[in-house]
Design an enzyme around this catalytic site. Structure first.
Site: not given
Ligand SMILES: *Cc1c(COP(=O)(O)O)cnc(C)c1O
Length: 400
Positions: A187, A215, A246
């Site tokens: 990220s 992502h 996301k």
């Molecule tokens: C955003 C993210 C998470 C967390 O996701 P949530 O559903 O908000 O808990 C987990 N792993 C990665 C790689 C992320 O980018």
């Protein structure tokens, strides 16, 4: 009493240390839905380039209507975990639809991707096993691995030679099963894991391959299935974890998608699944609609790809130093922490909302503005934002 007084005093001291180090996080209050532009509670309206709203579905009319329809027919909440009385037809539908979309046998829903990762490793691996994790993996993967008894190996970021070396060590230590686990997309850099090569190395060593595609799901790859599609290993991976929070609508919820026996065992043993509430009907109904949209055509991910191309080219033309790539995460390298804060502050004054990241979120001397482009951005928003970047960049001395 003395003891509890000391306790609260120590918390205050710790908070002050965070402030003194300039690392105190403050939350800006938004008074509009998440979108390509947002308004804050001080009345400012700004172009938003820092949400994970990659496909613009966080405030998409059809998705909102699907959420409302699910509330109307299935209620607001389940007030139960899945195995007591918390499974509706919609949950099973969504699990089947996600499996089809991702090219796996079965899928299990969680309250978040954090929970999906938190409840994964402990169920699948025991003390005789080995887990091999990229050194830059997400916090939830690190925590999930901490909860399991398998021997841990950390390999250098995206480094196949080091992965091989760690696999050799795991074999030398007599590991029974080996699981290699990586972020699909990292990220802070927008780096896409080399899943095809990692798969080949896993095959060489008889290891399983899992990845967290939070992502990527919905837009990476020709039809948006994710990093495995992008790297040409669709249908050839063992475990995918991901988020609904996301690109897939941005509310909340997560999942693990894998072979049916993996998912079946998770339903029996995974603690964040067994001991935490069902995903709300509104989210489940809306995510079904999201999958309808994404399977019907690739317009949204194609728009995102085009917007990303335009924004990367525009920033480069204005002299900014970007980490190369094709992901809508665009790291604009500033290197100096203080400068990154001045640049993001000036951009905000000019109507562009971006965040500057610096140590310890990224390595020392690697401060950056992380831009995140959305399919929802209009050409005029992108042009306005690029011009603001040019102006602010010249003013603070990041570009000449
Ligand atoms: C955003 C993210 C998470 C967390 O996701 P949530 O559903 O908000 O808990 C987990 N792993 C990665 C790689 C992320 O980018």
């Amino acid at each position: 009493m003395a003891n509890t007084t000391d306790f609260y005093a120590s918390l205050r001291a710790e908070l002050q240390q965070i402030r003194d180090a300039g690392l105190f996080k403050v939350e800006r209050k938004i008074v509009t839905p998440q979108s390509s532009f947002i308004s804050t509670d001080n009345g400012a309206t700004v172009i938003n380039l820092c949400a994970n709203n990659y496909l613009g579905l966080s405030s998409h009319r059809g998705v909102e209507e699907a959420a409302q329809a699910a509330v109307a027919t299935r209620g607001f909440g389940l007030s139960s975990v899945r195995f007591i009385c918390g499974t509706q037809d919609l949950h099973k539908d969504l699990e089947a639809r996600l499996s089809r979309f991702l090219g796996t046998e079965d899928t299990i829903l969680y309250g978040s991707a954090f929970d999906a990762n938190g409840g994964l490793f402990e169920v699948l691996l025991g003390a005789e096993d080995a887990v091999l994790s990229d050194e830059l993996n997400h916090a939830s993967i690190i925590d999930g691995i901490r909860l399991c008894k398998a021997k841990r190996y950390r390999y250098k970021h995206n480094d196949l030679d080091d992965l091989r070396e760690q696999l050799r060590q795991a074999d030398a230590a007599g590991a029974r099963h080996k699981l290699v686990f990586t972020d699909g997309v990292f990220s802070m850099d927008g780096t896409i894991a080399r899943l095809d090569e990692i798969r080949a190395v896993c095959d060489e060593f008889g290891a399983l391959l899992g990845f967290d595609d939070s992502h990527a799901t919905g837009f990476v790859g020709k039809t948006g299935r994710g990093t495995h599609e992008y790297r040409g290993v669709f249908g050839k991976v063992d475990i995918i974890t991901g988020t609904l929070g996301k690109a897939l609508g941005g509310a909340s919820g997560g999942f693990t998608s894998a072979k049916s026996e993996v998912v079946a065992l998770l339903r029996q043993r995974s603690r964040p699944y067994l001991f935490s509430n069902s995903v709300a009907p509104a989210i489940v109904g809306a995510t079904l609609k999201v999958l309808d949209l994404l399977e019907a055509d690739t317009t949204l991910r194609d728009n995102l790809e085009e917007n990303t191309r335009i924004f990367r080219a525009g920033l480069a033309a204005r002299g900014f130093d970007l980490k190369p790539g094709m992901h809508p995460i665009i790291p604009v390298m500033v290197y100096d922490a203080e400068l990154s804060q001045r640049l993001s502050q000036r951009l905000l004054e000019l109507g562009v909302y971006v965040i500057g990241f610096f140590y310890p979120v990224v390595p020392k001397g690697q401060a950056r503005i992380r831009v995140q482009v959305s399919a929802q951005h209009t050409q005029s928003q992108l042009t306005t934002a690029l011009d603001a970047f040019g102006k602010a960049g010249r003013e603070v001395g990041v570009v000449s």
